[in-house]
Structure formats: structure tokens, C-alpha cells
Design a protein around this motif. Structure first.
Motif, PDB file in Angstrom:
ATOM      1  N   GLY A  28      12.690   1.927 -13.168  1.00 48.15           N
ATOM      2  CA  GLY A  28      11.902   2.753 -12.247  1.00 48.15           C
ATOM      3  C   GLY A  28      10.676   3.290 -12.948  1.00 48.15           C
ATOM      4  O   GLY A  28      10.369   4.489 -12.882  1.00 48.15           O
ATOM      5  N   CYS A  29       9.949   2.406 -13.593  1.00 44.01           N
ATOM      6  CA  CYS A  29       8.885   2.798 -14.534  1.00 44.01           C
ATOM      7  C   CYS A  29       7.604   3.283 -13.872  1.00 44.01           C
ATOM      8  O   CYS A  29       6.740   3.853 -14.534  1.00 44.01           O
ATOM      9  CB  CYS A  29       8.554   1.603 -15.428  1.00 44.01           C
ATOM     10  N   GLY A  30       7.434   3.032 -12.575  1.00 41.76           N
ATOM     11  CA  GLY A  30       6.167   3.380 -11.926  1.00 41.76           C
ATOM     12  C   GLY A  30       5.042   2.500 -12.439  1.00 41.76           C
ATOM     13  O   GLY A  30       5.045   1.285 -12.245  1.00 41.76           O
ATOM     14  N   GLU A  31       4.086   3.078 -13.124  1.00 40.51           N
ATOM     15  CA  GLU A  31       2.953   2.323 -13.662  1.00 40.51           C
ATOM     16  C   GLU A  31       3.202   1.861 -15.093  1.00 40.51           C
ATOM     17  O   GLU A  31       2.300   1.338 -15.745  1.00 40.51           O
ATOM     18  CB  GLU A  31       1.688   3.174 -13.591  1.00 40.51           C
ATOM     19  N   GLY A  32       4.410   2.109 -15.601  1.00 42.84           N
ATOM     20  CA  GLY A  32       4.752   1.629 -16.942  1.00 42.84           C
ATOM     21  C   GLY A  32       4.142   2.444 -18.068  1.00 42.84           C
ATOM     22  O   GLY A  32       3.799   1.895 -19.117  1.00 42.84           O
TER      23      GLY A  32
ATOM     24  N   ALA B  91       9.062  -6.642 -11.025  1.00 43.84           N
ATOM     25  CA  ALA B  91       9.598  -6.146  -9.759  1.00 43.84           C
ATOM     26  C   ALA B  91      11.046  -6.601  -9.586  1.00 43.84           C
ATOM     27  O   ALA B  91      11.361  -7.792  -9.727  1.00 43.84           O
ATOM     28  CB  ALA B  91       8.748  -6.660  -8.604  1.00 43.84           C
ATOM     29  N   CYS B  92      11.927  -5.633  -9.274  1.00 49.85           N
ATOM     30  CA  CYS B  92      13.330  -5.965  -9.034  1.00 49.85           C
ATOM     31  C   CYS B  92      14.057  -4.757  -8.473  1.00 49.85           C
ATOM     32  O   CYS B  92      13.540  -3.636  -8.511  1.00 49.85           O
ATOM     33  CB  CYS B  92      14.004  -6.436 -10.313  1.00 49.85           C
ATOM     34  N   ASP B  93      15.262  -5.017  -7.959  1.00 52.93           N
ATOM     35  CA  ASP B  93      16.181  -3.952  -7.586  1.00 52.93           C
ATOM     36  C   ASP B  93      16.834  -3.471  -8.877  1.00 52.93           C
ATOM     37  O   ASP B  93      17.353  -4.273  -9.652  1.00 52.93           O
ATOM     38  CB  ASP B  93      17.218  -4.507  -6.603  1.00 52.93           C
TER      39      ASP B  93
ATOM     40  N   LEU C  70       0.827  -1.203   0.000  1.00 58.61           N
ATOM     41  CA  LEU C  70       0.000   0.000   0.000  1.00 58.61           C
ATOM     42  C   LEU C  70       0.869   1.265   0.000  1.00 58.61           C
ATOM     43  O   LEU C  70       0.486   2.291  -0.562  1.00 58.61           O
ATOM     44  CB  LEU C  70      -0.927   0.003   1.217  1.00 58.61           C
ATOM     45  N   ALA C  71       2.047   1.168   0.614  1.00 56.86           N
ATOM     46  CA  ALA C  71       2.952   2.324   0.649  1.00 56.86           C
ATOM     47  C   ALA C  71       3.411   2.680  -0.758  1.00 56.86           C
ATOM     48  O   ALA C  71       3.548   3.859  -1.099  1.00 56.86           O
ATOM     49  CB  ALA C  71       4.157   2.014   1.540  1.00 56.86           C
ATOM     50  N   PHE C  72       3.652   1.677  -1.590  1.00 59.92           N
ATOM     51  CA  PHE C  72       4.082   1.932  -2.965  1.00 59.92           C
ATOM     52  C   PHE C  72       2.963   2.620  -3.741  1.00 59.92           C
ATOM     53  O   PHE C  72       3.214   3.556  -4.508  1.00 59.92           O
ATOM     54  CB  PHE C  72       4.452   0.602  -3.643  1.00 59.92           C
ATOM     55  N   GLN C  73       1.735   2.187  -3.532  1.00 61.30           N
ATOM     56  CA  GLN C  73       0.593   2.820  -4.189  1.00 61.30           C
ATOM     57  C   GLN C  73       0.450   4.271  -3.740  1.00 61.30           C
ATOM     58  O   GLN C  73       0.213   5.175  -4.556  1.00 61.30           O
ATOM     59  CB  GLN C  73      -0.689   2.047  -3.878  1.00 61.30           C
TER      60      GLN C  73
ATOM     61  N   PHE D 213      10.516  -1.999 -15.380  1.00 62.26           N
ATOM     62  CA  PHE D 213      11.031  -2.489 -14.097  1.00 62.26           C
ATOM     63  C   PHE D 213      10.810  -1.458 -12.993  1.00 62.26           C
ATOM     64  O   PHE D 213      10.978  -0.255 -13.210  1.00 62.26           O
ATOM     65  CB  PHE D 213      12.531  -2.799 -14.200  1.00 62.26           C
ATOM     66  N   ASP D 214      10.427  -1.955 -11.833  1.00 66.86           N
ATOM     67  CA  ASP D 214      10.319  -1.096 -10.655  1.00 66.86           C
ATOM     68  C   ASP D 214      10.418  -1.972  -9.404  1.00 66.86           C
ATOM     69  O   ASP D 214      10.450  -3.206  -9.497  1.00 66.86           O
ATOM     70  CB  ASP D 214       9.022  -0.292 -10.655  1.00 66.86           C
ATOM     71  N   LEU D 215      10.454  -1.322  -8.252  1.00 68.68           N
ATOM     72  CA  LEU D 215      10.625  -2.052  -6.990  1.00 68.68           C
ATOM     73  C   LEU D 215       9.442  -2.961  -6.694  1.00 68.68           C
ATOM     74  O   LEU D 215       9.581  -4.003  -6.060  1.00 68.68           O
ATOM     75  CB  LEU D 215      10.815  -1.056  -5.844  1.00 68.68           C
ATOM     76  N   VAL D 216       8.267  -2.548  -7.129  1.00 63.55           N
ATOM     77  CA  VAL D 216       7.037  -3.322  -6.909  1.00 63.55           C
ATOM     78  C   VAL D 216       6.276  -3.368  -8.231  1.00 63.55           C
ATOM     79  O   VAL D 216       6.256  -2.398  -8.989  1.00 63.55           O
ATOM     80  CB  VAL D 216       6.163  -2.675  -5.811  1.00 63.55           C
ATOM     81  N   SER D 217       5.658  -4.487  -8.505  1.00 66.59           N
ATOM     82  CA  SER D 217       4.881  -4.636  -9.734  1.00 66.59           C
ATOM     83  C   SER D 217       3.461  -4.132  -9.521  1.00 66.59           C
ATOM     84  O   SER D 217       2.730  -4.635  -8.653  1.00 66.59           O
ATOM     85  CB  SER D 217       4.844  -6.102 -10.165  1.00 66.59           C
TER      86      SER D 217
END
Length: 316
Positions: free
Chosen positions: A177-181, A205-207, A136-139, A194-198
Motif C-alpha cells: 500500500g505504498c501510494g507513490e512509493g 499494481a496488485c491486490d 483518476l479516482a486513485f490520483q 505495491f499498491d492497487l494502482v501503479s
């Protein structure tokens, strides 16, 4: 002063003459009369005011002095005027839903500022762990980011999209670091996001320092406001690894993060890139266009320590 019985009716005149005689010793006749009559008028006024405060013997009520009445009436008029102004004010009515929405927006803004600070002051691995433990924090972060985009004079992604549209449609692009792509939906080329959370099936999702891409696999690596955290050198080493020789590295960042954009460009070139273009014509943002020319140095001692100032928002 001797007063005869026959002169009682002329008492006022006798007293007046006595006063005039007293003042003649010091002033001429003309001046003494002026002072005397002035004193007389003052005395009469004071006597009249005192008389009005006395109770009449025949039982009438006490009458207030005219001066006091005027003061009270004036105060009443002032109070009445003040009350009228209050009644004429425009009242701002805020419904329960409006107030709730405003409070939620303020809460989201505070959460965004907190998460933003965490991202700029943590490593990519730590940031990924934070968001994986609290999706939820990523959102919340990306909702806050979208609110910030609306306030910018230019959306940096628009500038990058324009540049990519000039490239061959056969290119493979890595959006880091695409965010919502969003980039994937705006260009004809194939994009891996790619981003920290899908946030969707299209986002991996990846570093960003360790992507699942094979070496020399992509033609363009995009970092649109994605150079966050404390390990920027590792991010761009990964960009060198996945890019083909001659491939493009596109970087967009907030101008306030740079002490000197030329110094940053020289440091990036030490990682095996060559600066092709530095665009500082836009407000708020700098845009860098590099090409990969070689592999980075093998020895860690020869690697630059890339740093940028964190982009922190003022607490309110």
C-alpha cells in the motif's frame, strides 16, 4: 364667579385665586400652591405645543413642534452613523481564480472522503477494480491523503523510515500500500513497492492479499496505513508467506481504529508472528513491530478474524 368690567385685565390673577381656593379645601396652602403651579406649567406647555401646530392667519407656513424636530434630527444622526460604519467596513475581495481554487479544493476533499470510505468498507479486490476502472479516482485519493498528512502531528512514514535505517542495508523490503512509493526514495535498502494502482514504473499494481513475490523472499514487510478494507487477515497471511523466518512486520495505524491495541497484537500473533514492540508514545498513531516465528495455521477455523474500525472522516 362674578367678574367686573374693571377686572378684565386681571383675569389671570382671578383665575389663579379661584384655583387656589379650590385646592385649599383638601391641602394646606403650601402644598396647594406647589400643585397648582405644577398644573399651570403643564397646561402652558401643552398649549404652546398645540399653538405651534396651527397655521398662522397671515399666511405663514405651519411650524413643526420643537420636540418632533429633535426626534427627526436624532433619527437622521443614527442613520448617518450607520451609513458611515458600512462605508468603513473592510471588504474581502476574492478573485475568480481564488474562488475557483477554493471550490476545487472542497470538491477534492469531498471526493477523498468518499473514496476513503470505500477503501475501508470494501475488499482489496473490489477496491482494486474501482481504481482500475477509474485511474483518476486513485490520483484524487492520494492528493487528498497528502493534504491529510500535512495536518498530522507526525508523519507515520518518518517513524518507519527511522526504524528501517537501523537495519542491514542488504535487506529486501516489501512496501504494501505504498501510494507513490516514497519509502523507496528514503532508505538505502532495496524496496519493492505495491499498491492497487501503479502511479509510476517503480510501483507494482496488485491486490495486497496476492502479491507477485515468492515465498520467504523479503526481510521486512511494511504496512503504513495500509490495513484497509474487510480482509485484513488475508493481508497479514500474505505478509507471513513472503517474509523469511525472523523477518520483520512493521505496522502503523491510526489509534482511533483500535478498541485495544494489545488485543490486536494478540490476534496477529496467532498468524505466526511474535510482538517485538508496541509504540503508543506518538500522537494519533500506534506502531507495531512483529517478527515472523512460524507458518500460520493451516486450518481456517484456527485463523483469527482481524478487524479494525474504519477511519472515516466527518462529512462537512
Amino acid at each position: 364667579m362674578e367678574i367686573k368690567n374693571g377686572d378684565v385685565d386681571k383675569l389671570d390673577e382671578i383665575l389663579l385665586d379661584a384655583r387656589k381656593k379650590k385646592f385649599n379645601d383638601k391641602f394646606n396652602n403650601e402644598d396647594s400652591e406647589e400643585i397648582l403651579f405644577s398644573s399651570q406649567e403643564t397646561s402652558k406647555t401643552e398649549n404652546n405645543q398645540n399653538d405651534t401646530t396651527k397655521k398662522v392667519l397671515n399666511g405663514h407656513a405651519i411650524t413643526k413642534p420643537l420636540q418632533i424636530d429633535r426626534k427627526l434630527n436624532k433619527k437622521k444622526e443614527i442613520i448617518k452613523s450607520m451609513l458611515n460604519k458600512v462605508n468603513q467596513r473592510n471588504h474581502i475581495e476574492v478573485s475568480g481564480n481564488q474562488l475557483r481554487e477554493r471550490m476545487l479544493n472542497r470538491l477534492k476533499a469531498a471526493q477523498f472522503r468518499y473514496l476513503n470510505e470505500k477503501l475501508y468498507t470494501s475488499s482489496g479486490g473490489d477496491a482494486q477494480s474501482l481504481f482500475q476502472s477509474d485511474p483518476l479516482a486513485f490520483q484524487t485519493y492520494h492528493e487528498g491523503y497528502q493534504q491529510q498528512v500535512k495536518k498530522w502531528p507526525v508523519n507515520p512514514l518518518d517513524v518507519i523510515v527511522k526504524k528501517i535505517l537501523e537495519m542491514p542495508k542488504t535487506y529486501l523490503i516489501a512496501d504494501m500500500g505504498c501510494g507513490e512509493g516514497a519509502l523507496r526514495t528514503r532508505v538505502p535498502q532495496r524496496v519493492r513497492s505495491f499498491d492497487l494502482v501503479s502511479t509510476s514504473a517503480a510501483v507494482e499494481a496488485c491486490d495486497m492479499a496476492h502479491t507477485p513475490l515468492p515465498a520467504a523472499a523479503v526481510d521486512v514487510a511494511v504496512y503504513c496505513l495500509a490495513l484497509m478494507g474487510t480482509d485484513l487477515t488475508q493481508y497479514l497471511l500474505e505478509a507471513n508467506r513472503i517474509l523469511k523466518v525472523g523477518g520483520h512486520l512493521l505496522v502503523a495505524e491510526v489509534e482511533s481504529r483500535f478498541e485495544d491495541p494489545q488485543t490486536f497484537a494478540r490476534e496477529v500473533q496467532r498468524l505466526g508472528f511474535r510482538l517485538r514492540e508496541l509504540d503508543t508514545q506518538h500522537q494519533v498513531f500506534f506502531f507495531f513491530h512483529f517478527n515472523k516465528v512460524q507458518q500460520p495455521p493451516v486450518k481456517k477455523s484456527k485463523l483469527p478474524n482481524l478487524t479494525l474500525k474504519p477511519c472515516l472522516y466527518k462529512k462537512r
